[in-house]
Design a protein around this motif. Sequence first.
Motif, PDB file in Angstrom:
ATOM      1  N   CYS A  82      26.714  53.259-113.774  1.00 17.48           N
ATOM      2  CA  CYS A  82      27.396  52.469-112.750  1.00 17.48           C
ATOM      3  C   CYS A  82      27.079  53.000-111.361  1.00 17.48           C
ATOM      4  O   CYS A  82      27.105  54.213-111.130  1.00 17.48           O
ATOM      5  CB  CYS A  82      28.907  52.492-112.999  1.00 17.48           C
ATOM      6  SG  CYS A  82      29.872  51.542-111.798  1.00 17.48           S
ATOM      7  N   PHE A 124      20.561  44.994-110.075  1.00 15.66           N
ATOM      8  CA  PHE A 124      21.870  45.365-110.612  1.00 15.66           C
ATOM      9  C   PHE A 124      22.768  44.138-110.567  1.00 15.66           C
ATOM     10  O   PHE A 124      22.591  43.245-109.736  1.00 15.66           O
ATOM     11  CB  PHE A 124      22.501  46.504-109.803  1.00 15.66           C
ATOM     12  CG  PHE A 124      21.949  47.862-110.119  1.00 15.66           C
ATOM     13  CD1 PHE A 124      22.684  48.771-110.867  1.00 15.66           C
ATOM     14  CD2 PHE A 124      20.688  48.237-109.682  1.00 15.66           C
ATOM     15  CE1 PHE A 124      22.185  50.021-111.160  1.00 15.66           C
ATOM     16  CE2 PHE A 124      20.172  49.492-109.971  1.00 15.66           C
ATOM     17  CZ  PHE A 124      20.928  50.388-110.718  1.00 15.66           C
ATOM     18  N   GLY A 175      24.641  39.267-109.233  1.00 15.83           N
ATOM     19  CA  GLY A 175      24.387  40.437-108.398  1.00 15.83           C
ATOM     20  C   GLY A 175      25.296  40.533-107.195  1.00 15.83           C
ATOM     21  O   GLY A 175      25.212  41.499-106.435  1.00 15.83           O
ATOM     22  N   SER A 176      26.177  39.558-107.017  1.00 12.92           N
ATOM     23  CA  SER A 176      27.130  39.552-105.912  1.00 12.92           C
ATOM     24  C   SER A 176      28.481  39.089-106.433  1.00 12.92           C
ATOM     25  O   SER A 176      28.571  38.465-107.490  1.00 12.92           O
ATOM     26  CB  SER A 176      26.673  38.606-104.795  1.00 12.92           C
ATOM     27  OG  SER A 176      25.401  38.948-104.313  1.00 12.92           O
ATOM     28  N   CYS A 208      28.403  48.413-110.108  1.00 14.68           N
ATOM     29  CA  CYS A 208      27.172  47.690-110.409  1.00 14.68           C
ATOM     30  C   CYS A 208      26.429  48.350-111.569  1.00 14.68           C
ATOM     31  O   CYS A 208      26.281  49.576-111.605  1.00 14.68           O
ATOM     32  CB  CYS A 208      26.278  47.642-109.177  1.00 14.68           C
ATOM     33  SG  CYS A 208      27.063  46.849-107.741  1.00 14.68           S
ATOM     34  N   VAL A 245      27.115  42.813-111.170  1.00 18.72           N
ATOM     35  CA  VAL A 245      28.494  43.296-111.085  1.00 18.72           C
ATOM     36  C   VAL A 245      29.048  43.519-112.488  1.00 18.72           C
ATOM     37  O   VAL A 245      29.087  42.603-113.309  1.00 18.72           O
ATOM     38  CB  VAL A 245      29.373  42.283-110.326  1.00 18.72           C
ATOM     39  CG1 VAL A 245      30.823  42.765-110.290  1.00 18.72           C
ATOM     40  CG2 VAL A 245      28.841  42.078-108.908  1.00 18.72           C
ATOM     41  N   CYS A 254      25.499  43.869-104.919  1.00 20.59           N
ATOM     42  CA  CYS A 254      24.974  45.024-105.636  1.00 20.59           C
ATOM     43  C   CYS A 254      23.545  45.303-105.160  1.00 20.59           C
ATOM     44  O   CYS A 254      22.904  44.445-104.542  1.00 20.59           O
ATOM     45  CB  CYS A 254      24.952  44.746-107.142  1.00 20.59           C
ATOM     46  SG  CYS A 254      26.558  44.883-107.955  1.00 20.59           S
ATOM     47  N   LEU A 259      32.736  47.229-105.809  1.00 21.84           N
ATOM     48  CA  LEU A 259      31.973  46.767-106.955  1.00 21.84           C
ATOM     49  C   LEU A 259      31.496  47.951-107.780  1.00 21.84           C
ATOM     50  O   LEU A 259      31.125  48.994-107.228  1.00 21.84           O
ATOM     51  CB  LEU A 259      30.737  45.965-106.517  1.00 21.84           C
ATOM     52  CG  LEU A 259      30.941  44.677-105.729  1.00 21.84           C
ATOM     53  CD1 LEU A 259      29.585  44.057-105.405  1.00 21.84           C
ATOM     54  CD2 LEU A 259      31.810  43.702-106.487  1.00 21.84           C
TER      55      LEU A 259
END
Length: 226
Positions: free
Chosen positions: A34, A59, A93-94, A116, A61, A55, A114
């Motif tokens: 992570c 990567f 990714g967001s 990631c 979330v 992220c 976050l």
Amino acid sequence: MRGAAACVAAASAALAVAAGAVAATSECRGLQVCVPVAGPWVVATSGGTEFQLDCPKRFIVGGLDAELSSRAVELGFVGGLGSPVNPGITTTGSAVFLGRFVGARGVASFRPHLGCVPASGGGQRAPTAYRAFKPGKPTVRVVRKLMVLPGLTMQPVARSPARQRLVRATHAVAFYSESPPPAALVQSVRVKQVVRRGSVRVSAHTSLANQTTTIVQVDLVCAVGV
């Protein structure tokens, strides 16, 4: 696992903002690999505030958390439809955080976090017996960030990409600091948003000189092919 660990190390080095993540948050709890990403303090309004946090590349979330300056902040996030509820299906990714201040008076803010994880290609959506249309993504988000400087009024113009239609435009004021912004600082920032013929013009200025980095994130929701 060594390759994943190397990716995490590289991403952590490239993301200085993640270094300040508060240990009390739990966005990485239960995740073996992570990268924590801490956002700025975002002002929550009574009408609702949207803020996107990203992220690193490659990567997605895997976990979310937040810090609140007040218990009167209602907070959630936008998730995708699909089964099972998992990174790569529910998240990308967001993440777009949705905050709303429900207090009777005062100001409040939230700091999104976050966790990631390395992207693994996601999963497949489970089919159902019948539906007219599969759940898809009829909209995309276009995000622009504006630095707010004392004594200067910036007026950038944002619009949806070609062959897309503007559905909604919102903005959020945020402060990069370790602690919640004081009320005087929040109230010193003035933002005006005007939508005209599919274009969004935002003007922002602050009346206080301070050492805190202040931004306005402009979030456009644009319809694609509908």
